[in-house]
Structures are given as structure tokens and as C-alpha cells.
Design a protein around this motif. Structure first.
Motif, short mmCIF file in Angstrom:
data_model
loop_
_atom_site.label_atom_id
_atom_site.label_comp_id
_atom_site.label_asym_id
_atom_site.label_seq_id
_atom_site.Cartn_x
_atom_site.Cartn_y
_atom_site.Cartn_z
N ALA A 7 -45.70 16.26 -28.74
CA ALA A 7 -46.13 14.83 -28.25
C ALA A 7 -45.62 14.07 -29.01
O ALA A 7 -45.15 12.74 -28.80
CB ALA A 7 -47.56 14.87 -28.51
N LEU A 8 -45.28 14.59 -30.19
CA LEU A 8 -44.60 13.06 -31.39
C LEU A 8 -42.84 13.75 -31.01
O LEU A 8 -42.05 12.32 -31.65
CB LEU A 8 -44.47 14.24 -32.30
N GLY A 9 -42.43 14.32 -29.89
CA GLY A 9 -41.19 14.35 -29.38
C GLY A 9 -40.35 14.51 -30.40
O GLY A 9 -39.98 14.68 -31.13
N LYS A 10 -38.85 14.43 -29.91
CA LYS A 10 -37.81 14.59 -30.71
C LYS A 10 -37.45 14.11 -32.55
O LYS A 10 -36.53 14.85 -32.96
CB LYS A 10 -36.09 13.93 -30.16
N ASP A 11 -38.42 12.59 -32.60
CA ASP A 11 -37.50 12.33 -33.35
C ASP A 11 -39.16 11.73 -34.92
O ASP A 11 -39.37 10.40 -34.63
CB ASP A 11 -37.12 11.03 -33.34
N PRO A 12 -39.61 12.84 -34.94
CA PRO A 12 -41.34 12.70 -35.56
C PRO A 12 -40.78 11.54 -36.49
O PRO A 12 -39.72 11.90 -37.27
CB PRO A 12 -41.51 13.68 -35.78
N SER A 13 -41.93 11.12 -37.46
CA SER A 13 -42.18 10.51 -38.64
C SER A 13 -41.68 11.40 -40.05
O SER A 13 -41.98 12.34 -39.67
CB SER A 13 -43.10 9.91 -38.74
N ASP A 14 -41.39 10.93 -41.01
CA ASP A 14 -41.43 12.46 -42.48
C ASP A 14 -42.86 12.46 -42.29
O ASP A 14 -42.39 13.72 -42.96
CB ASP A 14 -40.70 11.57 -43.24
N THR A 15 -43.90 11.94 -42.14
CA THR A 15 -44.89 12.08 -42.22
C THR A 15 -45.22 12.90 -41.40
O THR A 15 -45.81 14.11 -41.71
CB THR A 15 -45.98 10.99 -42.51
N ALA A 16 -44.84 13.37 -40.37
CA ALA A 16 -44.82 13.93 -39.09
C ALA A 16 -44.81 15.51 -39.69
O ALA A 16 -44.88 16.49 -39.63
CB ALA A 16 -44.88 13.52 -37.84
N THR A 17 -42.98 15.01 -40.24
CA THR A 17 -42.07 16.33 -40.61
C THR A 17 -42.81 17.13 -41.36
O THR A 17 -42.92 18.64 -41.59
CB THR A 17 -41.14 16.24 -40.82
#
Ligand SMILES: Cc1cc2nc3c(=O)[nH]c(=O)nc-3n(C[C@H](O)[C@H](O)[C@H](O)COP(=O)(O)OP(=O)(O)OC[C@H]3O[C@@H](n4cnc5c(N)ncnc54)[C@H](O)[C@@H]3O)c2cc1C
Length: 391
Positions: free
Chosen positions: A278-288
């Protein structure tokens, strides 16, 4: 407790590398890719609760149940690490393994260790073929954490036992062939004051007259566990497993099998997979950062849990280490839905067509049970505290 004794109590020796186990991984993955091609994420989210008798039989045919047991009992004499690879690949893929899980994990090993020759010869090959299922009859309406307070009684009579009492939360009793019943077997030799004496384990064929099995529905409405009532149920003398009166030692050593496997930290793995999607190929820094932290926890737990598998194979009783794996594992499993909700806004909805929403709802409804089943958080921490010399 000295620091030396302490570090021994919490030793997690890394298991030796196993090229055979890694070779098996590719085979298991290829099998799962085909076998589960049509299994939707919501079904995969059931994790080790997913029940499919045909699938269990297919695993049996491949030699992936009873893997470490002797060939003469239908086993395959493979290593604990090879078995571990099969388990973790099944869980990571969301395979429906419930039918054989308990028998393979703990009831079969118990019979192998303490069963009579006839119990072993009759039952173990059927478990290994994926055709014979077990349930665990430990908890009762007034005895959960305090297992030593069980009241179900099997009174010895001339030709066996007469059982009366009620078991509760018995997973899969309605689909299983046998229960391993933990109960009191009163005798003159066990004084009533000895809470850990005078208890035994009995092998119960669930078709025996005098047993009634009623559903208890989970938050999701699913029927996984049951209340099982014994009323003047007559069991034969050869139902006894191990030694009459030694049930406490037997059942506590069984718990290391129950608490240390990868099912104790991978129950939310399908949600983690769907979250990454769901977060996809380019997640935010927070998500990473959050995903990296979860991945690090899971890798550490995997290392601890594999180490316990190695200790079990070596014939040790790593009950303490298993309690640690389960407690830490449940924390991570319960954190996954919380973190998912922070990282990706979506309504949890079991009926949603969107996989992420449905899997999130399913995992949220099941997460509270992760730190109850198999021993609650407080009880595990009590065991760990005792191991640390704090109680
Ligand atoms: C999904 C699921 C499947 C299950 N399957 C099975 C099964 O197949 N077979 C089976 O036998 N059982 C099964 N159980 C039962 C499970 O083992 C018990 O729920 C568990 O042991 C807790 O017992 P209890 O529910 O009676 O809670 P209680 O023992 O009444 O505990 C209630 C609360 O009090 C806390 N508590 C209790 N004693 C102490 C203490 N001394 N110190 C500090 N805190 C304490 C507990 O940690 C808990 O938070 C299952 C449970 C679940 C949720």
C-alpha cells in the motif's frame, strides 16, 4: 543469581549454518507459489489459523509434517532447521496450516517422547501424512494462567478412567481427532496440598461417548475455539501418556515447543506485506524508518527462535528462552496493526474489496489474542523474572 548463571539461563546459541535447509527453502517457495496462487490476502491473514485438510495432506505427501521424527513412525529424520524453513515459509506465505499445526508442533513430539509404543505406531504416521489432527485440553473456565488449578478429574477405575469436567478455549476441538487432556488423576499418593502432583496427560479420542463440544465465537464471529464438556466419559487405561501423576513436568516441558516457533512473531506478517504494497515504491522517510525498525525486530526474533529450535533438537529444555521469544514476538505482532494505521490512512473493514483494509481489520480483531494464547504476557514475564533471579 550470579552474572554467569544469568547469562547461561539466557543463552541463545546461534544454530549452525545448514546448506540443506537453505536448499529446501527454494523447493518450499516453488511449491507455495503454485499451491497458493489463488489464495487472497484476507485468507492469508488467517496465518496459522487457516484450515485446509487437503493442503495438510499435500504437505504430508511432500514429507513436510513430522519432519524430524524417526522414519519408523512415518517421519523423515530431517533437522530442526529444515523443519524451521518449512514453517517460516508457510507462515510468510499465509498458507493454511492449522489442521496439522498442533499435532506436528507439540502433540506428536510429546507422544514420541513419552507415548506407548502402540500410541506412537498408531498415531504418528497418520499425523505425518497430514490426516490426524490434535487439540490441547489445558485451559478451563476457572484455570487459565494458573494451570495447576485444573479441576477436570480422571478418576482411575479398574479398566481405565472416568473423566468429568470442562475445558475452555480449546482451539479446533470441533475438527480434531484427539485431545491431549491435562487433568487431575487423584490417588492416595498425591496429597491434595501438592498442586503440581496428581495431574496427568491422557490421550482422548474425541469420538468417545460422554464428550460434548460447543463453539465459542471469536470477535470476528469465527469458530476457532470451543468449550469441551466431559460427563462420565470412560477412557481406556492405555489412554495414559507418560507417567500417572507426572503431568506437571510433562506439560511444562511441552510448552517450549508451543512458545518458541515462528508463529509467535509472524501472525501479522500478511498485514506487513500489504502495508508495504500500500505504501508503494516511494514511501515517506517516516514510513521507511518504521518499516526498517519492524524488519530489524523480526530478524532478531527469527534468530532467537531458530536458536531455540536448535536447543530443542539438542535435547535441551529451553522453556525460559521460549517464554522470551513469545513475549517479545507478541509485542511485535501487536505493533504491526498499530504502526500500519499510523503510516497509511484507511478504514479497517473486513468486507472491503481493498485487500489492505480487509487485512487490517482482520489483524486488528485478532491482535488482542496474541498476548493471551499460549500463555499471557504477565505469566511469561513472571517466568522470565524467575529466570533472572528476581522472584
Ligand atoms: C486464540 C486463543 C486460543 C487458545 N487456544 C487454547 C487451546 O487450544 N487450548 C487451551 O487449553 N487453551 C487455549 N487458550 C487459552 C489460553 O491459554 C488462556 O486464555 C490463557 O492461558 C489465559 O488464561 P485465562 O483466559 O483463563 O485468563 P486468566 O488466567 O484469568 O488471566 C486474566 C488476566 O490476569 C492476568 N494474570 C493471571 N494470573 C496472573 C498472575 N499470577 N500475575 C499477574 N497477572 C496475572 C493474565 O495475564 C491476564 O491478563 C486459547 C486462548 C486464545 C486467546
Amino acid at each position: 543469581m550470579s552474572s554467569m548463571a544469568l547469562s547461561n539461563a539466557f543463552t541463545f546459541a546461534p544454530p549452525p549454518p545448514s546448506p540443506q535447509a537453505e536448499a529446501l527453502r527454494a523447493e518450499v517457495r516453488a511449491f507455495l507459489r503454485d499451491a497458493l496462487a489463488d489464495r487472497p490476502p484476507l485468507a492469508r491473514a488467517e496465518s496459522w489459523n487457516g484450515w485446509d485438510a487437503d493442503f495438510s495432506r499435500a504437505l504430508g505427501a511432500r514429507g513436510w509434517i513430522g519432519m524430524t521424527w524417526p522414519k519408523k513412525y512415518g517421519g523423515h529424520e530431517r533437522s530442526a532447521l529444515e523443519r524451521y524453513v518449512v514453517l517460516e515459509e508457510m507462515l510468510a506465505a499465509g498458507a493454511p496450516v492449522a489442521a496439522h499445526w498442533i499435532a506436528d508442533r507439540q502433540s506428536g513430539p510429546l507422544l514420541l517422547r513419552l507415548g506407548t509404543e502402540s500410541q506412537r505406531a498408531d498415531i504418528l504416521p497418520r499425523i505425518a501424512r497430514g490426516e490426524c489432527y490434535f487439540c490441547i485440553g489445558m485451559s478451563e473456565p476457572d484455570s487459565g494462567s494458573d494451570l495447576a488449578s485444573v479441576r477436570t478429574r480422571a478418576v482411575p477405575v479398574a479398566d481405565g478412567y472416568i473423566v468429568n469436567g470442562t475445558k475452555l478455549w480449546t482451539s479446533s476441538a470441533h475438527q480434531a481427532h484427539y485431545m491431549i487432556l491435562f487433568c487431575r488423576t487423584p490417588s492416595n499418593e498425591s496429597p491434595a496440598a501438592d498442586r503440581h502432583g496428581g495431574v496427568s496427560q491422557l490421550l482422548v479420542d474425541l469420538r468417545t461417548p460422554g464428550i460434548s463440544i460447543r463453539p465459542v465465537h471469536a470477535l470476528t464471529g469465527e469458530h476457532h475455539f470451543n468449550e469441551v464438556v466431559f460427563t462420565d466419559c470412560h477412557l481406556p487405561a492405555d489412554a495414559l501418556i507418560g507417567t500417572q501423576g507426572d503431568g506437571w513436568n510433562q506439560v511444562t516441558s511441552e510448552l517450549a515447543y508451543e512458545r518458541s516457533g515462528p508463529e509467535r512473531f509472524l501472525s501479522s506478517f500478511t498485514l506487513l506485506t500489504e502495508l508495504v504494497r500500500a505504501l508503494g515504491k516511494d514511501p515517506s522517510d517516516t514510513a521507511t524508518v518504521a518499516l526498517g525498525r519492524l524488519a530489524a525486530h523480526i530478524m532478531t526474533l527469527r534468530r532467537l527462535s531458530r536458536s531455540v529450535a536448535g536447543m530443542l533438537q539438542a535435547g535441551d529444555n529451553p522453556a525460559l528462552q521460549a517464554a522470551l521469544v513469545k513475549d517479545l514476538g507478541a509485542l511485535v505482532e501487536q505493533e504491526v496493526p498499530e504502526i500500519a494505521r499510523l503510516l497509511h490512512a484507511a478504514e479497517p473493514d473486513l468486507a472491503a474489496t481493498r485487500n489492505y483494509s480487509a487485512v487490517l481489520a482482520y489483524t486488528m480483531l485478532h491482535a488482542p489474542s496474541f498476548s493471551l494464547r499460549g500463555g499471557t504476557r504477565e505469566i511469561l514475564r513472571g517466568i522470565i523474572a524467575r529466570g533472572l533471579g528476581l522472584r
